[in-house]
Design a protein around this motif. Structure first.
Motif, short mmCIF file in Angstrom:
data_model
loop_
_atom_site.label_atom_id
_atom_site.label_comp_id
_atom_site.label_asym_id
_atom_site.label_seq_id
_atom_site.Cartn_x
_atom_site.Cartn_y
_atom_site.Cartn_z
N SER A 1 -14.01 9.78 -2.00
CA SER A 1 -13.63 11.12 -1.52
C SER A 1 -12.76 11.28 -0.64
O SER A 1 -12.21 10.52 0.33
CB SER A 1 -15.05 12.00 -1.10
N ALA A 2 -11.88 12.56 -0.78
CA ALA A 2 -10.56 12.97 0.13
C ALA A 2 -11.18 14.05 0.88
O ALA A 2 -11.85 14.99 0.84
CB ALA A 2 -9.41 13.07 -0.63
N ASN A 3 -10.18 13.89 2.13
CA ASN A 3 -10.45 15.05 3.01
C ASN A 3 -9.67 16.30 2.50
O ASN A 3 -8.83 16.16 1.23
CB ASN A 3 -9.77 15.01 4.42
N ALA A 4 -9.58 17.49 3.21
CA ALA A 4 -8.90 18.69 2.82
C ALA A 4 -7.49 18.51 2.34
O ALA A 4 -7.15 19.12 1.20
CB ALA A 4 -9.20 19.86 3.67
N ASP A 5 -6.76 17.76 3.08
CA ASP A 5 -5.29 17.64 2.44
C ASP A 5 -4.91 16.38 1.99
O ASP A 5 -3.92 16.01 1.77
CB ASP A 5 -4.36 17.85 3.67
N ALA A 6 -6.05 15.66 1.62
CA ALA A 6 -6.09 14.48 0.65
C ALA A 6 -5.25 13.22 1.44
O ALA A 6 -4.37 12.75 0.76
CB ALA A 6 -5.40 14.58 -0.70
N THR A 7 -5.10 13.15 2.72
CA THR A 7 -4.41 12.26 3.57
C THR A 7 -5.37 11.02 3.88
O THR A 7 -4.97 10.08 4.09
CB THR A 7 -3.66 12.86 4.68
N VAL A 8 -6.69 11.40 3.55
CA VAL A 8 -7.66 10.32 4.20
C VAL A 8 -8.64 10.19 2.99
O VAL A 8 -9.08 11.29 2.56
CB VAL A 8 -8.28 10.55 5.52
N TRP A 9 -8.87 9.16 2.60
CA TRP A 9 -9.98 8.88 1.47
C TRP A 9 -11.05 8.14 2.05
O TRP A 9 -10.61 6.97 2.79
CB TRP A 9 -9.37 8.30 0.27
N THR A 10 -12.17 8.06 1.72
CA THR A 10 -13.31 7.21 2.18
C THR A 10 -13.84 6.77 0.99
O THR A 10 -14.30 7.54 0.15
CB THR A 10 -14.29 8.13 2.94
N VAL A 11 -13.96 5.55 0.78
CA VAL A 11 -14.45 4.61 -0.54
C VAL A 11 -15.66 3.96 -0.05
O VAL A 11 -15.58 3.09 1.03
CB VAL A 11 -13.10 3.74 -0.95
N THR A 12 -16.67 4.07 -0.97
CA THR A 12 -17.72 3.27 -0.71
C THR A 12 -17.94 2.13 -1.87
O THR A 12 -17.55 2.46 -3.01
CB THR A 12 -19.21 4.39 -1.05
N LEU A 13 -18.27 0.85 -1.59
CA LEU A 13 -17.95 -0.17 -2.29
C LEU A 13 -19.47 -0.62 -2.76
O LEU A 13 -20.44 -0.36 -2.38
CB LEU A 13 -17.51 -1.55 -1.59
N ARG A 14 -19.53 -1.61 -3.84
CA ARG A 14 -20.88 -2.10 -4.24
C ARG A 14 -21.21 -3.11 -3.06
O ARG A 14 -20.53 -3.68 -2.46
CB ARG A 14 -20.48 -2.77 -5.69
N ASP A 15 -22.44 -3.37 -3.13
CA ASP A 15 -23.02 -4.31 -2.16
C ASP A 15 -23.59 -5.72 -2.92
O ASP A 15 -24.47 -6.31 -2.45
CB ASP A 15 -23.98 -3.78 -1.34
N ASP A 16 -23.30 -5.71 -4.28
CA ASP A 16 -23.94 -6.69 -5.19
C ASP A 16 -22.97 -7.79 -5.63
O ASP A 16 -23.07 -8.34 -6.67
CB ASP A 16 -24.69 -6.25 -6.18
#
Length: 447
Positions: free
Chosen positions: A94-109
């Protein structure tokens, strides 16, 4: 795609599209029904040595590289040329409002082939390594377009990416293209260009053996996060000669081949017992690049004249025996939904007029035009193990000769070809565009 100075110094001159013919050996089950089953070993002939299959061993076509790297390494997402990428090592982004910061969730397996745990630290390390280290086929998506200022592991399964400017397609392009490296191995690799160890990835296969210029052997990753692959082992002998490759197929020495079937062999292979030809769109094109820093190729009108002197349909009819389509001036593939039809202007008479107006004339009547008092003689570098490209270069040389321009094909082994292309050590170069590059305008712009 080659970047930097070459972006300003090359132009496509001709394009023709190849149809893809995949060859398989059929093995009907009882009653003719095809059943899903586990296969112990599959033997696939491939046409070129692609090194030890790290992201830094890339060599240009012919032959497949990214596909083989994808057997060993995984990306965070997959890009199927649809609007939404497919989660892979990542589960969401998911990105913040201006798409300069993205948060990525990874698999844990997920684990690496050597049993080490895959974590966000590997992802953050990979992007820093690509951004700050020597370039490879993938690094521009972290160091140039876009510039990933930082990749920070917030916890074991979360990574935060910060771009220098808004990067709204980060998940669709960058995160779906860059293979993730194991930090515990690559943090000790000072020169990745000369790294020769067998790769360690998270992918569905482990490269168990690589014999230079001879073969690859892949073994299934039984702990793969999507489950064990259907094929236990993949053996890939390297067979540069097309005739030898398809003879091995007919003789049952290999099960399939990565090289498209040459037009002249289609009929005989189609009639061979236990061999099935499967036809589909290759979604790739062959084009020529000019080095526009080399006179007289630095003159736009000269390049335009060469383009008008090339009969693309004649190339398709002769080289592919009609099994393809003549290309257009557009860089996009004709099957791309973003393609806008453009007619290629084959007009050798007009090409000659343009050359005359540019002062590139045949002053002594010997059939060769001169530039600054010297006969114009250009060279084109082409892969020595791709007969179709060699034959095409020979035909283009004949066509350019009709307007008084000499073109000399120079066949090179893939390694030397890659070095010459990267160093801009050419006047013209034959190159194969692939879907990543010519199927999607976003991919093209960011490549």
């Amino acid at each position: 795609m080659v970047r930097g100075a070459l972006e300003r110094s090359w132009r496509p001159v001709l394009v023709f599209v190849l149809g893809l013919l995949i060859v398989v050996v059929s093995s009907p089950t009882a009653g003719g029904a095809q059943q899903s089953q586990q296969v112990e070993r599959l033997t696939i002939a491939t046409e070129a040595d692609k090194g030890n299959l790290t992201p830094y061993s890339f060599r240009p076509p012919p032959g497949i590289h990214s596909e083989l790297v994808g057997l060993v390494y995984d990306t965070l997402f997959l890009h199927p040329y649809t609007e939404e990428p497919i989660p892979w090592l990542a589960t969401e982004a998911s990105a913040n409002a201006d798409a300069t910061v993205w948060t990525v969730t990874l698999r844990d397996d997920v684990t690496w082939h050597d049993g080490e745990e895959f974590t966000a630290e590997d992802v953050a390390f990979t992007y820093d390594y690509y951004r700050d280290g020597p370039p490879n086929r993938y690094t521009h998506h972290a160091s140039e377009v876009p510039v990933v200022e930082s990749a920070e592991a917030l916890d074991a399964t979360t990574v935060e990416f910060t771009c220098e400017q808004p990067c709204p397609t980060l998940d669709l392009v960058t995160l779906a293209d860059l293979p993730i490296l194991p930090q515990h191995i690559w943090e000790d690799v000072e020169d990745p260009q000369t790294y020769t160890d067998l790769p360690v990835g998270t992918g569905p296969y482990r490269l168990a053996e690589y014999v230079e210029d001879q073969s690859y052997l892949f073994e299934a990753n039984e702990d793969y996060f999507l489950g064990p692959p259907a094929v236990g082992e993949i053996e890939m002998p390297i067979v540069p000669d097309p005739s030898s490759m398809f003879l091995a197929l007919q003789n049952g020495q290999v099960d399939t081949a990565t090289r498209p079937v040459p037009p002249e062999l289609q009929e005989s292979l189609g009639e061979a017992r236990d061999v099935e030809l499967v036809e589909g769109k290759r979604f790739a094109s062959i084009f020529y690049r000019f080095n526009a820093e080399s006179p007289p190729l630095d003159q736009q009108e000269f390049r335009r004249a060469l383009d008008m002197a090339v009969d693309r349909q004649a190339l398709v009819d002769t080289v592919l025996l009609g099994n393809g389509r003549a290309g257009s001036p557009s860089f996009m593939h004709p099957d791309s939904r973003w393609f806008e039809p453009q007619d290629a202007a084959f007009d050798p008479e007009q090409a000659g007029a343009i050359l005359d107006e540019a002062g590139i004339t045949d002053s002594d009547g010997d059939g060769r035009r001169e530039y600054e008092g010297e006969p114009v003689s250009l060279s084109i570098i082409v892969s020595a193990n791709d007969p179709l490209q060699i034959r095409t270069a020979e035909l283009v040389a004949q066509q350019l000769g009709e307007v008084g321009i000499e073109l000399v094909p120079e066949s090179l082994d893939p390694g030397t070809l890659s070095q010459r292309q990267n160093a801009l050590d050419f006047e013209l170069s034959s190159f194969q565009g692939v879907p990543h590059l010519i199927g999607d305008p976003t991919q093209m712009i960011e490549s």
